[in-house]
Write a protein that holds these residues in place. Structure first.
Motif, PDB file in Angstrom:
ATOM      1  N   GLY A  62     -17.508  16.074   3.256  1.00  0.00           N
ATOM      2  CA  GLY A  62     -17.324  15.757   1.802  1.00  0.00           C
ATOM      3  C   GLY A  62     -19.091  14.900   1.923  1.00  0.00           C
ATOM      4  N   ALA A  63     -19.227  14.144   3.619  1.00  0.00           N
ATOM      5  CA  ALA A  63     -21.087  13.724   3.738  1.00  0.00           C
ATOM      6  C   ALA A  63     -21.682  14.368   3.971  1.00  0.00           C
ATOM      7  CB  ALA A  63     -20.604  12.936   4.487  1.00  0.00           C
ATOM      8  N   ALA A  64     -21.025  15.921   4.540  1.00  0.00           N
ATOM      9  CA  ALA A  64     -22.571  16.960   4.480  1.00  0.00           C
ATOM     10  C   ALA A  64     -22.995  17.465   3.155  1.00  0.00           C
ATOM     11  CB  ALA A  64     -21.646  18.049   6.028  1.00  0.00           C
ATOM     12  N   ALA A  65     -21.439  17.200   2.451  1.00  0.00           N
ATOM     13  CA  ALA A  65     -21.574  18.333   1.017  1.00  0.00           C
ATOM     14  C   ALA A  65     -22.288  17.608   0.536  1.00  0.00           C
ATOM     15  CB  ALA A  65     -20.047  18.251   0.861  1.00  0.00           C
ATOM     16  N   ALA A  66     -22.284  16.220   0.457  1.00  0.00           N
ATOM     17  CA  ALA A  66     -23.286  14.912  -0.231  1.00  0.00           C
ATOM     18  C   ALA A  66     -25.007  15.297  -0.808  1.00  0.00           C
ATOM     19  CB  ALA A  66     -22.359  13.549   0.247  1.00  0.00           C
ATOM     20  N   ASN A  67     -25.652  15.584   0.780  1.00  0.00           N
ATOM     21  CA  ASN A  67     -26.978  16.414   1.587  1.00  0.00           C
ATOM     22  C   ASN A  67     -27.388  17.675   1.296  1.00  0.00           C
ATOM     23  OD1 ASN A  67     -26.950  13.786   2.562  1.00  0.00           O
ATOM     24  ND2 ASN A  67     -26.016  14.320   4.178  1.00  0.00           N
ATOM     25  N   VAL A  68     -25.923  18.313   0.478  1.00  0.00           N
ATOM     26  CA  VAL A  68     -26.616  19.561  -0.004  1.00  0.00           C
ATOM     27  C   VAL A  68     -27.842  20.048  -1.294  1.00  0.00           C
ATOM     28  CG1 VAL A  68     -26.228  22.186  -1.283  1.00  0.00           C
ATOM     29  CG2 VAL A  68     -24.775  20.881   0.827  1.00  0.00           C
ATOM     30  N   GLN A  69     -28.875  20.828  -0.856  1.00  0.00           N
ATOM     31  CA  GLN A  69     -29.645  20.578  -2.484  1.00  0.00           C
ATOM     32  C   GLN A  69     -29.612  22.455  -2.676  1.00  0.00           C
ATOM     33  OE1 GLN A  69     -33.496  20.731  -0.463  1.00  0.00           O
ATOM     34  NE2 GLN A  69     -33.094  18.412   0.557  1.00  0.00           N
ATOM     35  N   LYS A  70     -29.919  22.065  -4.224  1.00  0.00           N
ATOM     36  CA  LYS A  70     -28.981  23.707  -4.751  1.00  0.00           C
ATOM     37  C   LYS A  70     -30.361  24.313  -4.852  1.00  0.00           C
ATOM     38  CE  LYS A  70     -26.772  24.047  -9.172  1.00  0.00           C
ATOM     39  NZ  LYS A  70     -26.187  23.949 -11.130  1.00  0.00           N
ATOM     40  N   TYR A  71     -30.900  24.761  -4.396  1.00  0.00           N
ATOM     41  CA  TYR A  71     -32.379  26.317  -5.065  1.00  0.00           C
ATOM     42  C   TYR A  71     -32.323  26.169  -6.503  1.00  0.00           C
ATOM     43  CZ  TYR A  71     -33.041  24.663  -0.099  1.00  0.00           C
ATOM     44  OH  TYR A  71     -33.369  23.486   0.755  1.00  0.00           O
TER      45      TYR A  71
END
Length: 78
Positions: A62-71
């Motif tokens: 969940g913490a990693a997913a919070a840092n995902v950037q949508k391109y």
């Protein structure tokens, strides 16, 4: 197969000798598990690696997913 699928992304690197093999790679997990912990399981018969697993805590994903950037805002035309 149902559920999340883990796929390699890009190239990896590795080195080794007769006793040990080292390597690294990046992976894409899709879709992300909805909640709770996820167990990653691997086996490589040709190299004599028996089935091994590691438990990945759901809060880490969940913490990693919070840092995902949508391109892209929408799917690319196919």
């Amino acid at each position: 197969m149902t559920g999340p699928v883990l796929m390699p992304v890009g190239g990896g690197g590795g080195s080794g000798n007769d006793e040990e093999l080292y390597g690294s790679n990046k992976f894409w997990l899709w879709p992300l598990p909805l909640g709770g912990d996820t167990r990653l399981v691997a086996q490589w018969d040709e190299l004599g690696m028996k089935e091994e697993s590691v438990l990945i805590a759901g809060d880490q994903l969940g913490a990693a997913a919070a840092n995902v950037q949508k391109y892209w805002a929408a799917p690319l035309p196919g």
